[in-house]
Design an enzyme around this catalytic site. Sequence first.
Site, PDB file in Angstrom:
ATOM      1  CB  SER A   1      -7.618  -4.672   9.265  1.00 16.15           C
ATOM      2  OG  SER A   1      -7.884  -5.983   8.859  1.00 16.15           O
TER       3      SER A   1
ATOM      4  CG  ASP B   1      -1.950  -1.076   1.184  1.00 12.04           C
ATOM      5  OD1 ASP B   1      -1.902  -1.918   0.264  1.00 12.04           O
ATOM      6  OD2 ASP B   1      -2.822  -1.094   2.065  1.00 12.04           O
TER       7      ASP B   1
ATOM      8  CD  GLU C   1      -8.247 -11.202  10.381  1.00 12.65           C
ATOM      9  OE1 GLU C   1      -8.128 -12.233  11.049  1.00 12.65           O
ATOM     10  OE2 GLU C   1      -8.632 -11.210   9.191  1.00 12.65           O
TER      11      GLU C   1
ATOM     12  CE1 TYR D   1      -2.589  -6.843  10.908  1.00 13.81           C
ATOM     13  CE2 TYR D   1      -4.830  -7.633  10.556  1.00 13.81           C
ATOM     14  CZ  TYR D   1      -3.797  -6.782  10.231  1.00 13.81           C
ATOM     15  OH  TYR D   1      -3.966  -5.856   9.227  1.00 13.81           O
TER      16      TYR D   1
ATOM     17  CB  ALA E   1       0.782  -2.898  10.755  1.00 12.60           C
TER      18      ALA E   1
HETATM   19  N1  GDD Z   1      -1.687 -16.814   3.855  1.00 16.10           N
HETATM   20  C1  GDD Z   1      -2.322 -17.950   3.535  1.00 16.10           C
HETATM   21  N2  GDD Z   1      -1.592 -19.047   3.124  1.00 16.10           N
HETATM   22  N3  GDD Z   1      -3.662 -17.984   3.624  1.00 16.10           N
HETATM   23  C2  GDD Z   1      -4.295 -19.126   3.272  1.00 16.10           C
HETATM   24  C3  GDD Z   1      -3.616 -20.254   2.825  1.00 16.10           C
HETATM   25  C4  GDD Z   1      -2.194 -20.222   2.763  1.00 16.10           C
HETATM   26  O1  GDD Z   1      -1.526 -21.171   2.387  1.00 16.10           O
HETATM   27  N4  GDD Z   1      -4.533 -21.212   2.532  1.00 16.10           N
HETATM   28  C5  GDD Z   1      -5.736 -20.698   2.779  1.00 16.10           C
HETATM   29  N5  GDD Z   1      -5.607 -19.432   3.249  1.00 16.10           N
HETATM   30  C6  GDD Z   1      -6.715 -18.575   3.689  1.00 16.10           C
HETATM   31  C7  GDD Z   1      -6.504 -18.015   5.101  1.00 16.10           C
HETATM   32  O2  GDD Z   1      -6.885 -19.000   6.063  1.00 16.10           O
HETATM   33  C8  GDD Z   1      -7.447 -16.821   5.063  1.00 16.10           C
HETATM   34  O3  GDD Z   1      -8.750 -17.254   5.373  1.00 16.10           O
HETATM   35  C9  GDD Z   1      -7.411 -16.368   3.603  1.00 16.10           C
HETATM   36  O4  GDD Z   1      -6.774 -17.423   2.864  1.00 16.10           O
HETATM   37  C10 GDD Z   1      -6.671 -15.064   3.364  1.00 16.10           C
HETATM   38  O5  GDD Z   1      -5.421 -15.117   4.026  1.00 16.10           O
HETATM   39  P1  GDD Z   1      -4.302 -13.988   3.791  1.00 16.10           P
HETATM   40  O6  GDD Z   1      -4.064 -13.792   2.346  1.00 16.10           O
HETATM   41  O7  GDD Z   1      -3.124 -14.363   4.633  1.00 16.10           O
HETATM   42  O8  GDD Z   1      -4.978 -12.634   4.288  1.00 16.10           O
HETATM   43  P2  GDD Z   1      -5.846 -12.279   5.588  1.00 16.10           P
HETATM   44  O9  GDD Z   1      -7.283 -12.201   5.174  1.00 16.10           O
HETATM   45  O10 GDD Z   1      -5.530 -13.168   6.726  1.00 16.10           O
HETATM   46  O11 GDD Z   1      -5.327 -10.841   5.988  1.00 16.10           O
HETATM   47  C11 GDD Z   1      -5.133  -9.815   5.020  1.00 16.10           C
HETATM   48  O12 GDD Z   1      -6.266  -9.004   4.914  1.00 16.10           O
HETATM   49  C12 GDD Z   1      -6.583  -8.231   6.063  1.00 16.10           C
HETATM   50  C13 GDD Z   1      -7.837  -7.425   5.751  1.00 16.10           C
HETATM   51  O13 GDD Z   1      -8.965  -8.170   6.078  1.00 16.10           O
HETATM   52  C14 GDD Z   1      -3.906  -9.028   5.452  1.00 16.10           C
HETATM   53  O14 GDD Z   1      -3.547  -8.133   4.428  1.00 16.10           O
HETATM   54  C15 GDD Z   1      -4.192  -8.231   6.698  1.00 16.10           C
HETATM   55  O15 GDD Z   1      -3.063  -7.420   7.011  1.00 16.10           O
HETATM   56  C16 GDD Z   1      -5.406  -7.351   6.414  1.00 16.10           C
HETATM   57  O16 GDD Z   1      -5.714  -6.561   7.535  1.00 16.10           O
END
Ligand code: GDD
Length: 329
Positions: free
Chosen positions: A128, A14, A130, A152, A81
């Site tokens: 977020s 970002d 989250e 988080y 963060a």
């Molecule tokens: N990272 C990851 N790796 N996630 C996985 C995987 C994997 O191998 N397999 C499935 N997932 C699922 C996670 O369980 C989660 O439900 C979803 O994919 C998204 O995971 P992430 O891409 O790690 O993002 P996030 O949603 O946890 O968090 C992001 O978005 C938030 C906003 O809602 C981050 O950018 C946070 O910093 C942000 O606040």
Amino acid sequence: MTKRALITGVTGQDGMYLSRLLLSKGYEVYGLVRGQNNPKIPVINEWAPEVKILTGDLLDQSSLLRALNSSKPDEVYNLGAISFVAYSWENAQLTSQVTGLGVLNILEAIRLYAGDDIGKVRFYQASSSEMFGRVQEVPQKETTLLWPRSPYGVAKVFGHYMTINYRESYGMHASSGVLFNHESPLRGPEFVTRKISVAVARIALGLQDQLSLGNLDAKRDWGFAGDYVEAMWRMLQQDEADDYVISTGETYSVRQYLDIAFNHVGIADWEKHVFQDPQFFRPAEVDLLIGDSTKARETLGWKPAVSFEELVTMMVDADMAREKSAQGK
Ligand code: GDD
């Protein structure tokens, strides 16, 4: 008069998009970078050479005061963060300090710096989706009760309410953007969308065969980061500071992301490449995340331009190009 902006977390996805946006609007942009010989400094130097780098740390308030004194910003964007949700269970204290207490540190530094003229600095806090965690209504909006489901998320709630508190206590122009997931080719490879786009490119090119993931049924409201930084800027141009949900209003599963990504490179039977590994499941998962950004659309005149399918194919194309160029070298 040239406006000045200070961005914490400038080396993240970002921060990089926002710095280019502000530069294109004629801003003088300062970026706060942590640590000695930070390997990301050359990356931001190449991406946006005009950004002036300052060193500092969200945990070190005097460094924040120094950064404010040297940049004299009209606007501060707090994007710094520890942002990887899965990591936050293993590093709950550090995440609480940087992602939570760090917000208080920068707010307080701004208050000390601005003195009697509290209105001279406008502040943006990266909140977020989250924070909604165990969602209390669908879709989620600014008034939805927060129920975070990860260390988080808890830290982000602290930062969110502290931002509101500084607005209400001191009249600070402090706004909070409750951003749903936003992705791009600049996304770190630990996040699921980029993890998939890198693997899909490598599988298509015969460089890798398997991809291990966690919960394929997790659903998210996924937008394009380039669209979302525009919303951040618009928030700080309002007469009154406020909080806004920024989202597409559509939700898709990890499985749907996989389907579009693999089909884009001509692989229809992708399931033979994908494995579920318990290490990528989380101790607690957020529920159905889907945002209602009506307030931002009506007040800020903001709406996302890039669709989910365009986002997925943009990320896969970028990783195909990267992998091909790496092979060519
Ligand atoms: N990272 C990851 N790796 N996630 C996985 C995987 C994997 O191998 N397999 C499935 N997932 C699922 C996670 O369980 C989660 O439900 C979803 O994919 C998204 O995971 P992430 O891409 O790690 O993002 P996030 O949603 O946890 O968090 C992001 O978005 C938030 C906003 O809602 C981050 O950018 C946070 O910093 C942000 O606040």
